[in-house]
Design an enzyme around this catalytic site. Structure first.
Site: not given
Ligand SMILES: *[C@@H]1O[C@H](CO)[C@@H](O)[C@H](O)[C@H]1NC(C)=O
Ligand SMILES: *[C@@H]1O[C@H](CO)[C@@H](O)[C@H](O)[C@H]1NC(C)=O
Ligand SMILES: *[C@@H]1O[C@H](CO)[C@@H](O)[C@H](O)[C@H]1NC(C)=O
Ligand SMILES: *[C@@H]1O[C@H](CO)[C@@H](O)[C@H](O)[C@H]1NC(C)=O
Ligand SMILES: *[C@@H]1O[C@H](CO)[C@@H](O)[C@H](O)[C@H]1NC(C)=O
Ligand SMILES: *[C@@H]1O[C@H](CO)[C@@H](O)[C@H](O)[C@H]1NC(C)=O
Ligand SMILES: *[C@@H]1O[C@H](CO)[C@@H](O)[C@H](O)[C@H]1NC(C)=O
Ligand SMILES: *[C@@H]1O[C@H](CO)[C@@H](O)[C@H](O)[C@H]1NC(C)=O
Ligand SMILES: CC(=O)N[C@H]1CO[C@H](CO)[C@@H](O)[C@@H]1O
Length: 425
Positions: A267-269
């Site tokens: 993911s992107h966090g």
């Protein structure tokens, strides 16, 4: 009778095993562990009737069957999508009239691949041009089961590669729901974000399993796990997210949010923002606790992204800056990372690559009272020698940002942070 883990556990606390489990109320707050919701979640009333959704099973649209079962069993019943049955949803389903009802998804529910129909008829949520296949709203609604909601995403991944302006529906739309439990549930192949939660309060997501990769060379893009908007007192916990964009994202006007025990991969966090994109708008994200997250193969672990005060262009289709607001009382406590570019990334210069310009027009969106603690693990090394960054556009609009017990290194052993216009305590 099959019943979800969470509900079984909850009933287990309240009932002897022999009781008719689905007929009893249960406490949503009890199953929030180890942290409790910011405000107690309302309990769920007893369900006393059961309706089964009929299916064609041959790809013909079953949406009318869903609506008629819901109408029959609304106000105190349970609507079951039977195990081993395949349901096709070919029409946008407005389920915002629900009250005291469960949707038990044991079968496989797939949305049709008619991209023309869906672009025309999906629910337009306005915010960031979001659209949804369906919307669930009302009061005291539970959606759970061992089955799957399948967005049939491949056709969308391929179409998006040809035309980035198409409207890709979000798999799950929770819009205007007060009181609800979503999960356990399997979500697969969403055309874009998996779940959009707007105008909602007192909702628990528990045991969501997300996955769905493209089988062509066209990536499944923007597959955020959750996007929360204009919502308060939401809990997201005990979930596994394999995706390619934010694991969880807090969009404008989101308060009192607990996120705990997630496994995020690819993911992107866990992201606050982006905020402050639109001049004249006031965006608020306040009181968020993010606890015990495992973050793998990601661009970021904990992230706060805010646009600067002047206008900036991230790319041709992503521009903004100049909006005001507040990000306040956000705590990230306990994150284990592996192969993550930045363990922590805070920026008030989102979209503005020229830092001189960013400092000339500082953000009108203040960031206050932020805690990062108990981080450990190894970055990807992509940002060497940095493992994190905290970039404010002016010290006047960033205050009380604390990072402690950050035990994060890059594969080479680097452990630096870039910090501008902020004094780290
Ligand atoms: C939420 O509620 C507001 C105010 O009633 C409404 O304008 C908006 O369309 C609703 N939905 C979303 C997604 O914001
Ligand atoms: C929505 O889409 C239109 C056209 O595709 C685009 O011009 C506009 O910027 C988009 N709006 C948002 C908020 O992304
Ligand atoms: C967010 O909340 C602020 C402050 O109450 C309000 O001014 C703004 O209009 C809200 N924005 C949205 C999108 O609801
Ligand atoms: C942290 O979350 C994981 C699931 O990702 C869970 O197995 C573990 O028990 C949790 N630890 C604590 C202290 O809650
Ligand atoms: C985790 O993410 C990576 C990178 O996106 C992907 O290659 C891998 O298949 C994912 N793992 C699982 C179990 O989905
Ligand atoms: C700030 O967040 C914490 C949880 O991290 C919460 O306990 C506290 O009540 C919040 N503060 C306010 C003023 O709401
Ligand atoms: C991270 O990505 C690598 C390479 O794609 C993969 O082997 C690994 O299983 C991923 N980690 C998780 C937790 O899925
Ligand atoms: C950044 O902005 C400043 C101030 O406007 C300008 O002087 C400078 O040339 C810009 N730098 C770049 C690399 O564009
Ligand atoms: C007011 C202030 O201290 N601004 C600083 C913000 O950070 C940039 C980059 O380090 C400095 O150039 C500014 O002086």
């Amino acid at each position: 009778m099959k019943i979800s883990n969470t509900l079984t556990q909850a009933f287990g606390l309240l009932l002897p095993l022999s009781a008719a489990v689905q007929a009893k109320e249960y406490s949503r707050s009890e199953v929030c562990q180890p942290n409790h919701p910011f405000k107690p979640l309302p309990g769920s009333q007893a369900r006393t009737r059961t309706c089964h959704v009929a299916n064609h099973g041959d790809g013909r649209d079953d949406s009318a069957n869903v609506l008629s079962a819901l109408k029959q069993c609304n106000n105190g019943g349970k609507v079951v999508f039977d195990a081993d049955k395949k349901y096709t949803i070919g029409k946008a389903l407005d389920m915002t009239f629900l009250k005291h009802v469960d949707l038990e998804i044991q079968g496989h529910v797939q949305f049709s691949d008619d991209t023309d129909y869906w672009q025309e008829n999906s629910f337009k949520q306005i915010f960031q041009n979001a659209t949804t296949f369906f919307q669930i709203g009302g009061e005291d609604v539970n959606v759970y089961g061992e089955g799957t909601l399948d967005g049939n995403g491949q056709v969308w991944y391929d179409l998006y590669a040809e035309d980035p302006l198409i409207l890709r529906p979000i798999l799950v739309g929770i819009v205007g729901l007060n009181g609800g439990t979503i999960g356990p549930l399997n979500l697969r192949y969403s055309p874009q974000w998996y779940q959009f939660v707007a105008n909602s309060s007192n909702v628990l997501f528990d045991g969501i399993d997300i996955s769905g990769y493209s089988s062509s060379e066209n990536e499944a893009k923007n597959t955020d796990g959750w996007d929360l908007y204009r919502s308060t007192n939401v809990v997201i916990q005990n979930s596994v997210i394999n995706n390619g964009d934010d694991c969880v994202s807090f969009k404008p006007n989101v308060t009192d949010i607990l996120v705990q025990n997630l496994h995020c991969n690819g993911s992107h966090g866990i992201s606050v923002g982006s905020l402050g994109q639109y001049p004249g708008e006031v965006d608020i994200v306040q009181n968020v606790l993010v606890y015990n997250i495992s973050m793998f193969n990601a661009s970021d672990g904990a992230r706060i992204k805010v646009w600067p005060g002047g206008s900036a262009a991230m790319s041709t289709d992503l521009q903004g800056g100049g909006g005001s607001g507040l990000v306040k009382n956000i705590t990230y406590d306990g994150m284990t990372i592996d192969n993550v570019d930045y363990a922590i990334e805070v920026t008030q210069c989102y979209g503005q690559k020229n830092l001189t310009l960013c400092n000339e027009f500082p953000s009108k969106l203040a960031i206050e009272d932020i805690v990062f603690k108990n981080f450990k693990g190894v970055t990807s090394g992509k940002r060497d020698p940095d493992v994190g960054m905290i970039v404010c556009s002016s010290p006047d609009v960033c205050s009380n940002i604390k990072a402690s017990n950050i035990d994060v290194v890059s594969p080479d052993g680097d452990d630096q942070f870039t910090c501008t216009n902020v004094s780290l305590l």
